[in-house]
Design a protein around this motif. Sequence first.
Motif, PDB file in Angstrom:
ATOM      1  N   PHE A 137       5.101   6.272  -8.385  1.00  0.00           N
ATOM      2  CA  PHE A 137       6.133   6.200  -9.420  1.00  0.00           C
ATOM      3  C   PHE A 137       6.403   4.760  -9.825  1.00  0.00           C
ATOM      4  CE2 PHE A 137       7.495  10.554  -8.073  1.00  0.00           C
ATOM      5  CZ  PHE A 137       7.459  11.133  -9.323  1.00  0.00           C
ATOM      6  N   LEU A 138       6.468   3.853  -8.831  1.00  0.00           N
ATOM      7  CA  LEU A 138       6.773   2.441  -9.134  1.00  0.00           C
ATOM      8  C   LEU A 138       5.624   1.761  -9.872  1.00  0.00           C
ATOM      9  CD1 LEU A 138       8.622   1.249  -5.908  1.00  0.00           C
ATOM     10  CD2 LEU A 138       9.594   1.729  -8.159  1.00  0.00           C
ATOM     11  N   ALA A 139       4.420   2.282  -9.743  1.00  0.00           N
ATOM     12  CA  ALA A 139       3.298   1.734 -10.509  1.00  0.00           C
ATOM     13  C   ALA A 139       3.507   1.940 -12.007  1.00  0.00           C
ATOM     14  CB  ALA A 139       1.994   2.394 -10.070  1.00  0.00           C
ATOM     15  N   GLN A 140       4.453   2.806 -12.362  1.00  0.00           N
ATOM     16  CA  GLN A 140       4.778   3.065 -13.768  1.00  0.00           C
ATOM     17  C   GLN A 140       6.122   2.448 -14.160  1.00  0.00           C
ATOM     18  OE1 GLN A 140       3.879   7.533 -14.389  1.00  0.00           O
ATOM     19  NE2 GLN A 140       3.871   7.288 -12.157  1.00  0.00           N
ATOM     20  N   ASP A 141       6.640   1.558 -13.307  1.00  0.00           N
ATOM     21  CA  ASP A 141       7.956   0.963 -13.540  1.00  0.00           C
ATOM     22  C   ASP A 141       7.958   0.134 -14.827  1.00  0.00           C
ATOM     23  OD1 ASP A 141      10.532   0.553 -11.606  1.00  0.00           O
ATOM     24  OD2 ASP A 141      10.271  -1.174 -12.946  1.00  0.00           O
ATOM     25  N   LYS A 142       9.130   0.059 -15.465  1.00  0.00           N
ATOM     26  CA  LYS A 142       9.250  -0.734 -16.695  1.00  0.00           C
ATOM     27  C   LYS A 142       9.060  -2.216 -16.439  1.00  0.00           C
ATOM     28  CE  LYS A 142      12.366   2.552 -18.981  1.00  0.00           C
ATOM     29  NZ  LYS A 142      13.737   2.775 -19.526  1.00  0.00           N
ATOM     30  N   SER A 143       9.388  -2.660 -15.230  1.00  0.00           N
ATOM     31  CA  SER A 143       9.181  -4.060 -14.858  1.00  0.00           C
ATOM     32  C   SER A 143       7.715  -4.274 -14.500  1.00  0.00           C
ATOM     33  CB  SER A 143      10.062  -4.441 -13.663  1.00  0.00           C
ATOM     34  OG  SER A 143       9.654  -5.661 -13.110  1.00  0.00           O
ATOM     35  N   GLU A 144       7.013  -5.149 -15.235  1.00  0.00           N
ATOM     36  CA  GLU A 144       5.597  -5.380 -14.971  1.00  0.00           C
ATOM     37  C   GLU A 144       5.365  -5.935 -13.568  1.00  0.00           C
ATOM     38  OE1 GLU A 144       3.671  -7.711 -17.955  1.00  0.00           O
ATOM     39  OE2 GLU A 144       3.845  -6.158 -19.502  1.00  0.00           O
ATOM     40  N   SER A 145       6.274  -6.791 -13.106  1.00  0.00           N
ATOM     41  CA  SER A 145       6.092  -7.379 -11.774  1.00  0.00           C
ATOM     42  C   SER A 145       6.202  -6.311 -10.686  1.00  0.00           C
ATOM     43  CB  SER A 145       7.118  -8.494 -11.536  1.00  0.00           C
ATOM     44  OG  SER A 145       8.443  -7.980 -11.597  1.00  0.00           O
ATOM     45  N   ILE A 146       7.132  -5.385 -10.849  1.00  0.00           N
ATOM     46  CA  ILE A 146       7.284  -4.280  -9.888  1.00  0.00           C
ATOM     47  C   ILE A 146       6.052  -3.381  -9.936  1.00  0.00           C
ATOM     48  CG2 ILE A 146       8.578  -2.171  -9.374  1.00  0.00           C
ATOM     49  CD1 ILE A 146      10.043  -4.656  -8.485  1.00  0.00           C
ATOM     50  N   ALA A 147       5.641  -3.007 -11.136  1.00  0.00           N
ATOM     51  CA  ALA A 147       4.479  -2.130 -11.293  1.00  0.00           C
ATOM     52  C   ALA A 147       3.225  -2.772 -10.705  1.00  0.00           C
ATOM     53  CB  ALA A 147       4.273  -1.798 -12.764  1.00  0.00           C
ATOM     54  N   LYS A 148       3.089  -4.088 -10.911  1.00  0.00           N
ATOM     55  CA  LYS A 148       1.905  -4.789 -10.392  1.00  0.00           C
ATOM     56  C   LYS A 148       1.885  -4.782  -8.873  1.00  0.00           C
ATOM     57  CE  LYS A 148      -0.592  -9.181 -10.545  1.00  0.00           C
ATOM     58  NZ  LYS A 148      -0.625 -10.556 -11.094  1.00  0.00           N
ATOM     59  N   GLU A 149       3.023  -5.058  -8.234  1.00  0.00           N
ATOM     60  CA  GLU A 149       3.078  -5.071  -6.769  1.00  0.00           C
ATOM     61  C   GLU A 149       2.816  -3.682  -6.201  1.00  0.00           C
ATOM     62  OE1 GLU A 149       5.931  -7.162  -4.535  1.00  0.00           O
ATOM     63  OE2 GLU A 149       4.952  -9.012  -5.144  1.00  0.00           O
ATOM     64  N   ALA A 150       3.329  -2.665  -6.875  1.00  0.00           N
ATOM     65  CA  ALA A 150       3.070  -1.296  -6.425  1.00  0.00           C
ATOM     66  C   ALA A 150       1.573  -0.981  -6.499  1.00  0.00           C
ATOM     67  CB  ALA A 150       3.860  -0.311  -7.280  1.00  0.00           C
ATOM     68  N   CYS A 151       0.937  -1.412  -7.586  1.00  0.00           N
ATOM     69  CA  CYS A 151      -0.506  -1.186  -7.738  1.00  0.00           C
ATOM     70  C   CYS A 151      -1.297  -1.940  -6.674  1.00  0.00           C
ATOM     71  CB  CYS A 151      -0.968  -1.601  -9.129  1.00  0.00           C
ATOM     72  SG  CYS A 151      -0.552  -0.415 -10.438  1.00  0.00           S
ATOM     73  N   LEU A 152      -0.892  -3.182  -6.375  1.00  0.00           N
ATOM     74  CA  LEU A 152      -1.585  -3.952  -5.345  1.00  0.00           C
ATOM     75  C   LEU A 152      -1.481  -3.265  -3.992  1.00  0.00           C
ATOM     76  CD1 LEU A 152      -0.569  -7.603  -6.319  1.00  0.00           C
ATOM     77  CD2 LEU A 152      -2.849  -6.586  -6.472  1.00  0.00           C
ATOM     78  N   ALA A 153      -0.312  -2.708  -3.700  1.00  0.00           N
ATOM     79  CA  ALA A 153      -0.137  -1.977  -2.445  1.00  0.00           C
ATOM     80  C   ALA A 153      -1.047  -0.746  -2.406  1.00  0.00           C
ATOM     81  CB  ALA A 153       1.325  -1.559  -2.283  1.00  0.00           C
ATOM     82  N   ILE A 154      -1.146  -0.054  -3.541  1.00  0.00           N
ATOM     83  CA  ILE A 154      -2.007   1.130  -3.606  1.00  0.00           C
ATOM     84  C   ILE A 154      -3.478   0.742  -3.464  1.00  0.00           C
ATOM     85  CG2 ILE A 154      -2.760   3.043  -5.081  1.00  0.00           C
ATOM     86  CD1 ILE A 154       0.081   3.045  -6.292  1.00  0.00           C
ATOM     87  N   VAL A 155      -3.871  -0.390  -4.044  1.00  0.00           N
ATOM     88  CA  VAL A 155      -5.252  -0.883  -3.875  1.00  0.00           C
ATOM     89  C   VAL A 155      -5.561  -1.037  -2.392  1.00  0.00           C
ATOM     90  CG1 VAL A 155      -6.798  -2.861  -4.185  1.00  0.00           C
ATOM     91  CG2 VAL A 155      -5.445  -2.032  -6.121  1.00  0.00           C
ATOM     92  N   ASN A 156      -4.661  -1.674  -1.655  1.00  0.00           N
ATOM     93  CA  ASN A 156      -4.882  -1.905  -0.226  1.00  0.00           C
ATOM     94  C   ASN A 156      -4.927  -0.594   0.565  1.00  0.00           C
ATOM     95  OD1 ASN A 156      -4.911  -4.634  -0.717  1.00  0.00           O
ATOM     96  ND2 ASN A 156      -2.824  -4.998  -0.010  1.00  0.00           N
ATOM     97  N   ILE A 157      -4.016   0.319   0.260  1.00  0.00           N
ATOM     98  CA  ILE A 157      -3.962   1.591   0.988  1.00  0.00           C
ATOM     99  C   ILE A 157      -5.197   2.431   0.690  1.00  0.00           C
ATOM    100  CG2 ILE A 157      -2.720   3.792   1.166  1.00  0.00           C
ATOM    101  CD1 ILE A 157      -0.121   2.179   0.608  1.00  0.00           C
ATOM    102  N   SER A 158      -5.641   2.435  -0.559  1.00  0.00           N
ATOM    103  CA  SER A 158      -6.759   3.288  -0.958  1.00  0.00           C
ATOM    104  C   SER A 158      -8.118   2.747  -0.524  1.00  0.00           C
ATOM    105  CB  SER A 158      -6.764   3.481  -2.487  1.00  0.00           C
ATOM    106  OG  SER A 158      -6.941   2.234  -3.150  1.00  0.00           O
ATOM    107  N   ALA A 159      -8.149   1.525  -0.001  1.00  0.00           N
ATOM    108  CA  ALA A 159      -9.422   0.915   0.393  1.00  0.00           C
ATOM    109  C   ALA A 159     -10.049   1.605   1.598  1.00  0.00           C
ATOM    110  CB  ALA A 159      -9.224  -0.572   0.685  1.00  0.00           C
ATOM    111  N   GLU A 160      -9.249   2.325   2.376  1.00  0.00           N
ATOM    112  CA  GLU A 160      -9.750   3.069   3.530  1.00  0.00           C
ATOM    113  C   GLU A 160      -9.720   4.561   3.236  1.00  0.00           C
ATOM    114  OE1 GLU A 160      -8.334  -0.084   6.982  1.00  0.00           O
ATOM    115  OE2 GLU A 160      -7.125   1.703   6.583  1.00  0.00           O
ATOM    116  N   GLU A 161     -10.646   5.295   3.835  1.00  0.00           N
ATOM    117  CA  GLU A 161     -10.781   6.720   3.508  1.00  0.00           C
ATOM    118  C   GLU A 161      -9.504   7.502   3.778  1.00  0.00           C
ATOM    119  OE1 GLU A 161     -13.673  10.577   4.366  1.00  0.00           O
ATOM    120  OE2 GLU A 161     -14.211   8.589   5.132  1.00  0.00           O
ATOM    121  N   LEU A 162      -8.874   7.255   4.913  1.00  0.00           N
ATOM    122  CA  LEU A 162      -7.647   7.992   5.237  1.00  0.00           C
ATOM    123  C   LEU A 162      -6.568   7.715   4.202  1.00  0.00           C
ATOM    124  CD1 LEU A 162      -6.097   9.849   7.110  1.00  0.00           C
ATOM    125  CD2 LEU A 162      -5.506   7.847   8.518  1.00  0.00           C
ATOM    126  N   GLY A 163      -6.474   6.455   3.788  1.00  0.00           N
ATOM    127  CA  GLY A 163      -5.486   6.103   2.773  1.00  0.00           C
ATOM    128  C   GLY A 163      -5.782   6.745   1.442  1.00  0.00           C
TER     129      GLY A 163
END
Length: 367
Positions: free
Chosen positions: A52-78
Amino acid sequence: MDSIDEIQSFLRVDARLDLKAVALGCVLGLTGTEDGRCMLLRRPCLLSALIFLAQDKSESIAKEACLAIVNISAEELGSRSLLFSHDSKGTAQDADSDNNIVVVMIKMIMDPDSCLADHACMILSNLTRPSGNIEHVILLIEKCGFTLDQVVSVFTTQGYNRRGANLHYLGPMFSNLSQSITFRRFLMDHERCIIQRLLPFTEYESSHVRRGGIVGTLRNCCFDIENHDWLLSPKVDILPCLLLPLAGPEEFEDTEMDKLPPELQYLPESKLRETDPDIRKMLLEALIQLCAKRSSRELMRERNTYLILREFHKWEKDRTVLLACENVVDILIRTEDEIGEDNIHDIDVPLELHQKFQKMDEDFIKD
């Protein structure tokens, strides 16, 4: 309430911006360690909050949420947790859902004004890396309001994104998806022009990520023997696109040069070979797959494929790539009587010989 639960309480779209930023910064920090990621994966609601936060109106918030998702999704379990965490039965999510990660990321990619399109490409590349995720992702892409054809068009349109996103990581996503027969059928639909639009990117100098992704895609397509005649025909003409990255500036006799595809004739002195050994190996793996049928082998000989590989072999230093090159050459220099089968895959190699050859290959690479 433990610290993670307290952090999660601020990961709401309607939370105060400063509190949201602090909480998200903590989560991003946790995604940088294995223990931190494991802790987050035990909280499906937190993963949903990040989407949800990856769609936040604040670009800085959305960007940090996306970066967190990048890290989590890098492993199969994530990646699997992000795809299936909202469904207790482990099935794919409704394509209309705002917390469906595939739908959210595709919408970002298709939006020419999105500043997060590159992050979205990386996330989809990660999500499609585990083979068990691929069919789910394809299904969701097809149901999210955009077609696969449109996604390919975005990738092949220079300057599509007006915010500077280059969309290079769609290349690895295509490579991952092309492990699926469903996606390969789409790419090699004879009535459409899909794979042909990807061929020029085997020589895309600006990004080895894009280049490698497309070479991987083409390599996977070459495993489908029933399409070899079409791939090598003028309708696609895949052979020059696989050989050109392996070709250097060597000069040949006119009689030899005339047999080469026009794209490989009289190359300039400045012509460089592919710099990435992994990409060179994939190109050779594609070529050896194309050697499966007699008709394909004969065409490759007629177009002087051996000449390019002979000079490439003199230049190559990586033992793994050299072995891949020798495997292709070994087939092309044999007569069809020596090969003895139309389809090379029909040759029955006894297990003891297979093991012996495998050991020889391992020794060659180690030497």
